[in-house]
Scaffold this motif. Structure first.
Motif, PDB file in Angstrom:
ATOM      1  N   GLY A  18       0.839  -1.213   0.000  1.00  0.00           N
ATOM      2  CA  GLY A  18       0.000   0.000   0.000  1.00  0.00           C
ATOM      3  C   GLY A  18       0.862   1.246   0.000  1.00  0.00           C
ATOM      4  N   GLN A  23      -1.520   7.029   2.256  1.00  0.00           N
ATOM      5  CA  GLN A  23      -0.919   8.102   3.056  1.00  0.00           C
ATOM      6  C   GLN A  23       0.125   7.574   4.033  1.00  0.00           C
ATOM      7  OE1 GLN A  23      -3.680  10.568   5.196  1.00  0.00           O
ATOM      8  NE2 GLN A  23      -4.984   8.855   5.838  1.00  0.00           N
ATOM      9  N   LEU A  24      -0.134   6.456   4.696  1.00  0.00           N
ATOM     10  CA  LEU A  24       0.867   5.923   5.624  1.00  0.00           C
ATOM     11  C   LEU A  24       2.011   5.236   4.880  1.00  0.00           C
ATOM     12  CD1 LEU A  24       1.885   5.360   8.455  1.00  0.00           C
ATOM     13  CD2 LEU A  24       0.462   3.300   8.507  1.00  0.00           C
ATOM     14  N   GLY A  25       1.663   4.484   3.812  1.00  0.00           N
ATOM     15  CA  GLY A  25       2.691   3.775   3.037  1.00  0.00           C
ATOM     16  C   GLY A  25       3.763   4.740   2.537  1.00  0.00           C
ATOM     17  N   LEU A  85       1.043  -4.751  -6.280  1.00  0.00           N
ATOM     18  CA  LEU A  85       0.708  -5.909  -5.440  1.00  0.00           C
ATOM     19  C   LEU A  85      -0.678  -5.750  -4.826  1.00  0.00           C
ATOM     20  CD1 LEU A  85       1.406  -8.605  -4.087  1.00  0.00           C
ATOM     21  CD2 LEU A  85       2.399  -7.291  -2.189  1.00  0.00           C
ATOM     22  N   ALA A  86      -1.581  -6.641  -5.234  1.00  0.00           N
ATOM     23  CA  ALA A  86      -2.915  -6.722  -4.610  1.00  0.00           C
ATOM     24  C   ALA A  86      -2.864  -7.925  -3.677  1.00  0.00           C
ATOM     25  CB  ALA A  86      -3.986  -6.887  -5.675  1.00  0.00           C
ATOM     26  N   VAL A  87      -2.920  -7.681  -2.394  1.00  0.00           N
ATOM     27  CA  VAL A  87      -2.578  -8.726  -1.417  1.00  0.00           C
ATOM     28  C   VAL A  87      -3.574  -9.880  -1.358  1.00  0.00           C
ATOM     29  CG1 VAL A  87      -1.143  -7.230   0.041  1.00  0.00           C
ATOM     30  CG2 VAL A  87      -3.599  -7.415   0.505  1.00  0.00           C
ATOM     31  N   GLU A  88      -4.765  -9.705  -1.933  1.00  0.00           N
ATOM     32  CA  GLU A  88      -5.713 -10.829  -1.933  1.00  0.00           C
ATOM     33  C   GLU A  88      -5.266 -11.934  -2.891  1.00  0.00           C
ATOM     34  OE1 GLU A  88      -6.188  -7.798  -2.937  1.00  0.00           O
ATOM     35  OE2 GLU A  88      -7.733  -7.585  -4.474  1.00  0.00           O
ATOM     36  N   CYS A 133       0.776  -1.871   5.015  1.00  0.00           N
ATOM     37  CA  CYS A 133      -0.103  -0.691   5.115  1.00  0.00           C
ATOM     38  C   CYS A 133      -1.268  -0.791   4.134  1.00  0.00           C
ATOM     39  CB  CYS A 133       0.670   0.589   4.786  1.00  0.00           C
ATOM     40  SG  CYS A 133       2.094   0.890   5.819  1.00  0.00           S
ATOM     41  N   VAL A 178      -0.554  -2.909  10.172  1.00  0.00           N
ATOM     42  CA  VAL A 178      -1.221  -1.719  10.699  1.00  0.00           C
ATOM     43  C   VAL A 178      -2.725  -1.972  10.776  1.00  0.00           C
ATOM     44  CG1 VAL A 178      -1.543   0.759  10.442  1.00  0.00           C
ATOM     45  CG2 VAL A 178       0.595  -0.298   9.687  1.00  0.00           C
ATOM     46  N   SER A 179      -3.245  -1.908  11.992  1.00  0.00           N
ATOM     47  CA  SER A 179      -4.673  -2.134  12.194  1.00  0.00           C
ATOM     48  C   SER A 179      -5.326  -0.876  12.778  1.00  0.00           C
ATOM     49  CB  SER A 179      -4.889  -3.364  13.079  1.00  0.00           C
ATOM     50  OG  SER A 179      -6.275  -3.704  13.098  1.00  0.00           O
ATOM     51  N   ASP A 222      -8.370   1.361  15.377  1.00  0.00           N
ATOM     52  CA  ASP A 222      -9.231   1.542  16.549  1.00  0.00           C
ATOM     53  C   ASP A 222     -10.646   1.006  16.291  1.00  0.00           C
ATOM     54  OD1 ASP A 222      -9.492   3.561  14.589  1.00  0.00           O
ATOM     55  OD2 ASP A 222     -10.314   5.005  16.008  1.00  0.00           O
ATOM     56  N   THR A 248      -3.895   1.883  15.100  1.00  0.00           N
ATOM     57  CA  THR A 248      -3.798   3.334  15.127  1.00  0.00           C
ATOM     58  C   THR A 248      -5.173   3.929  14.861  1.00  0.00           C
ATOM     59  OG1 THR A 248      -2.547   5.215  14.288  1.00  0.00           O
ATOM     60  CG2 THR A 248      -3.106   3.524  12.695  1.00  0.00           C
ATOM     61  N   TRP A 275      -7.517   7.623  13.270  1.00  0.00           N
ATOM     62  CA  TRP A 275      -7.704   8.962  12.704  1.00  0.00           C
ATOM     63  C   TRP A 275      -6.426   9.450  11.983  1.00  0.00           C
ATOM     64  CZ3 TRP A 275     -11.077  12.552  16.278  1.00  0.00           C
ATOM     65  CH2 TRP A 275     -12.198  11.846  16.715  1.00  0.00           C
TER      66      TRP A 275
HETATM   67  N1  LIG Z   1      -7.033   6.276   7.579  1.00  0.00           N
HETATM   68  C1  LIG Z   1      -7.307   6.079   8.869  1.00  0.00           C
HETATM   69  O1  LIG Z   1      -7.906   6.927   9.536  1.00  0.00           O
HETATM   70  C2  LIG Z   1      -6.874   4.804   9.561  1.00  0.00           C
HETATM   71  C3  LIG Z   1      -7.206   4.618  10.911  1.00  0.00           C
HETATM   72  C4  LIG Z   1      -6.781   3.456  11.556  1.00  0.00           C
HETATM   73  C5  LIG Z   1      -6.046   2.507  10.848  1.00  0.00           C
HETATM   74  N2  LIG Z   1      -5.754   2.704   9.531  1.00  0.00           N
HETATM   75  C6  LIG Z   1      -4.991   1.666   8.846  1.00  0.00           C
HETATM   76  O2  LIG Z   1      -3.759   2.240   8.462  1.00  0.00           O
HETATM   77  C7  LIG Z   1      -3.290   1.631   7.250  1.00  0.00           C
HETATM   78  C8  LIG Z   1      -2.927   2.723   6.264  1.00  0.00           C
HETATM   79  O3  LIG Z   1      -4.078   3.514   6.022  1.00  0.00           O
HETATM   80  P1  LIG Z   1      -4.026   4.839   5.141  1.00  0.00           P
HETATM   81  O4  LIG Z   1      -4.705   5.887   5.932  1.00  0.00           O
HETATM   82  O5  LIG Z   1      -2.646   5.060   4.618  1.00  0.00           O
HETATM   83  O6  LIG Z   1      -5.003   4.413   3.971  1.00  0.00           O
HETATM   84  P2  LIG Z   1      -4.938   4.745   2.415  1.00  0.00           P
HETATM   85  O7  LIG Z   1      -4.385   6.109   2.190  1.00  0.00           O
HETATM   86  O8  LIG Z   1      -6.293   4.395   1.909  1.00  0.00           O
HETATM   87  O9  LIG Z   1      -3.875   3.693   1.900  1.00  0.00           O
HETATM   88  C9  LIG Z   1      -4.158   2.341   1.734  1.00  0.00           C
HETATM   89  C10 LIG Z   1      -3.459   1.891   0.486  1.00  0.00           C
HETATM   90  O10 LIG Z   1      -3.739   0.492   0.311  1.00  0.00           O
HETATM   91  C11 LIG Z   1      -3.978   0.278  -1.044  1.00  0.00           C
HETATM   92  N3  LIG Z   1      -4.779  -0.913  -1.261  1.00  0.00           N
HETATM   93  C12 LIG Z   1      -6.139  -1.022  -1.373  1.00  0.00           C
HETATM   94  N4  LIG Z   1      -6.480  -2.292  -1.628  1.00  0.00           N
HETATM   95  C13 LIG Z   1      -5.339  -2.991  -1.674  1.00  0.00           C
HETATM   96  C14 LIG Z   1      -5.040  -4.352  -1.937  1.00  0.00           C
HETATM   97  N5  LIG Z   1      -6.026  -5.207  -2.228  1.00  0.00           N
HETATM   98  N6  LIG Z   1      -3.765  -4.757  -1.922  1.00  0.00           N
HETATM   99  C15 LIG Z   1      -2.755  -3.864  -1.653  1.00  0.00           C
HETATM  100  N7  LIG Z   1      -2.962  -2.562  -1.432  1.00  0.00           N
HETATM  101  C16 LIG Z   1      -4.239  -2.134  -1.442  1.00  0.00           C
HETATM  102  C17 LIG Z   1      -4.700   1.520  -1.533  1.00  0.00           C
HETATM  103  O11 LIG Z   1      -4.578   1.642  -2.928  1.00  0.00           O
HETATM  104  P3  LIG Z   1      -5.786   2.254  -3.822  1.00  0.00           P
HETATM  105  O12 LIG Z   1      -6.162   3.542  -3.159  1.00  0.00           O
HETATM  106  O13 LIG Z   1      -5.167   2.386  -5.163  1.00  0.00           O
HETATM  107  O14 LIG Z   1      -6.877   1.225  -3.778  1.00  0.00           O
HETATM  108  C18 LIG Z   1      -3.968   2.617  -0.767  1.00  0.00           C
HETATM  109  O15 LIG Z   1      -2.880   3.139  -1.509  1.00  0.00           O
HETATM  110  C19 LIG Z   1      -4.409   0.709   6.794  1.00  0.00           C
HETATM  111  O16 LIG Z   1      -4.095  -0.594   7.197  1.00  0.00           O
HETATM  112  C20 LIG Z   1      -5.627   1.181   7.564  1.00  0.00           C
HETATM  113  O17 LIG Z   1      -6.535   0.129   7.789  1.00  0.00           O
HETATM  114  C21 LIG Z   1      -6.131   3.833   8.882  1.00  0.00           C
END
Ligand SMILES: NC(=O)c1ccc[n+]([C@@H]2O[C@H](COP(=O)([O-])OP(=O)(O)OC[C@H]3O[C@@H](n4cnc5c(N)ncnc54)[C@H](OP(=O)(O)O)[C@@H]3O)[C@@H](O)[C@H]2O)c1
Length: 286
Positions: free
Chosen positions: A10, A14-16, A38-41, A61, A102-103, A105, A152, A154
């Protein structure tokens, strides 16, 4: 400290992105794979990618983070966030790599009134939360050292599609703002979280669950107010309730995380969220 070889899933999220930047700035080797690479499924593709790059640590991520989308399509949520994470964990076990998952709340139901400890019982109220919990279970299956779940909350960072960006763009365009005031949590800045993930990765002897968010807690309304004030914008921030917003997926009304296990391990907590907002604005201001 010796350089570490990371693989980040990922990596365009934003985190990646922050994780890749922080690892690189420390002189570590890092391969960032975006969703298109990479699509992890896809279990075979995941095994091949992780074997090919042979990282010491995978920071997973990648996730389907559209909470309301997950509610409408829980099978897809489980496929990506649950089984996809199990694929990453298996691929790490196959080559002896460590794993930081990364999981969220959102594994909690939000009925608590004090911060959730790492041993609090998860009880997700949304399909997204359930799918992420499925991922946690796959990572923690064998209780190996070096396999960690980092919950984590928000999350916001430069370049992300996130709450601060939405609020600030609305405020700057002069649109009226109303923000929910009955959900309380802790904002988390990607660049601070990435530093904590790197610190955790340096401790392959530890395993299990960690909580990681910036210090302090607030409602979404207070978060919006802080953002608008810190950006020097003079706009009203009205209040609304979650029921008025009427979104498909329920959200926990209280999801503050007790980060003491991580604080003890690192010898410091993540910075206060007001400070994180200030640094975010330095990077994001128009
Ligand atoms: N955002 C929050 O507030 C929050 C809160 C708590 C925990 N988290 C966790 O923190 C981590 C990072 O979140 P983030 O905020 O950085 O989210 P994000 O910006 O949505 O990033 C997630 C990335 O994962 C990619 N992705 C989607 N489906 C995927 C798949 N099948 N295989 C591989 N990659 C895939 C997305 O790509 P596309 O956009 O191209 O689909 C996106 O670039 C996640 O595990 C999330 O569950 C986030």
């Amino acid at each position: 400290m010796a350089a570490v070889r990371y693989l980040v899933t990922g990596a365009n999220g934003q985190l990646g992105r922050a994780m890749v930047d922080v690892a690189r700035s420390r002189g570590d080797g890092v391969v960032g794979l975006g969703h298109a690479e990479l699509a992890v499924e896809d279990a075979d593709a995941t095994r091949r990618a992780i074997a090919k790059h042979s990282p010491e640590v995978v920071v997973h991520c990648g996730a389907w983070t559209d909470v309301d989308g997950c509610e409408r399509d829980p099978e897809r949520a489980n496929r990506v966030n649950g089984h996809g994470t199990a694929n990453v964990a298996e691929a790490c076990r196959a080559i002896g790599a460590k794993l930081v998952y990364v999981s969220t709340d959102f594994v909690f139901d939000g009925t608590a009134h004090t911060p959730y400890r790492v041993d609090a019982e998860p009880a997700p109220v949304s399909a997204y939360g359930r799918s992420k919990l499925l991922g946690e279970q796959a990572v923690l299956r064998d209780s190996e050292p070096g396999f960690v779940v980092v919950r984590t909350s928000w999350v916001f960072g430069p370049g992300g599609k996130n709450f601060p960006r939405a609020i600030l763009s609305r405020a700057r365009s002069g649109e009226p703002l109303r923000v929910v005031d009955d959900q309380v949590g802790s904002p988390t800045f990607t660049l601070d979280l990435a530093v904590a993930l790197v610190d955790l990765a340096a401790r392959p002897d530890v395993g299990g669950i960690f909580h990681a968010s910036n210090d302090g807690s607030c409602s979404w309304h207070e978060f919006a107010r802080c953002l608008v004030d810190a950006a020097g914008l003079e706009v009203e921030v009205g209040r609304m309730s979650s029921s008025e917003l009427d979104r498909p997926a329920p959200r926990p009304s209280y999801s503050v995380l007790d980060c003491s296990r991580l604080t003890e391990l690192r010898g410091r907590s993540l910075p206060d969220y007001h400070d994180a907002i200030r640094r975010y604005l330095e990077l994001e201001s128009p």
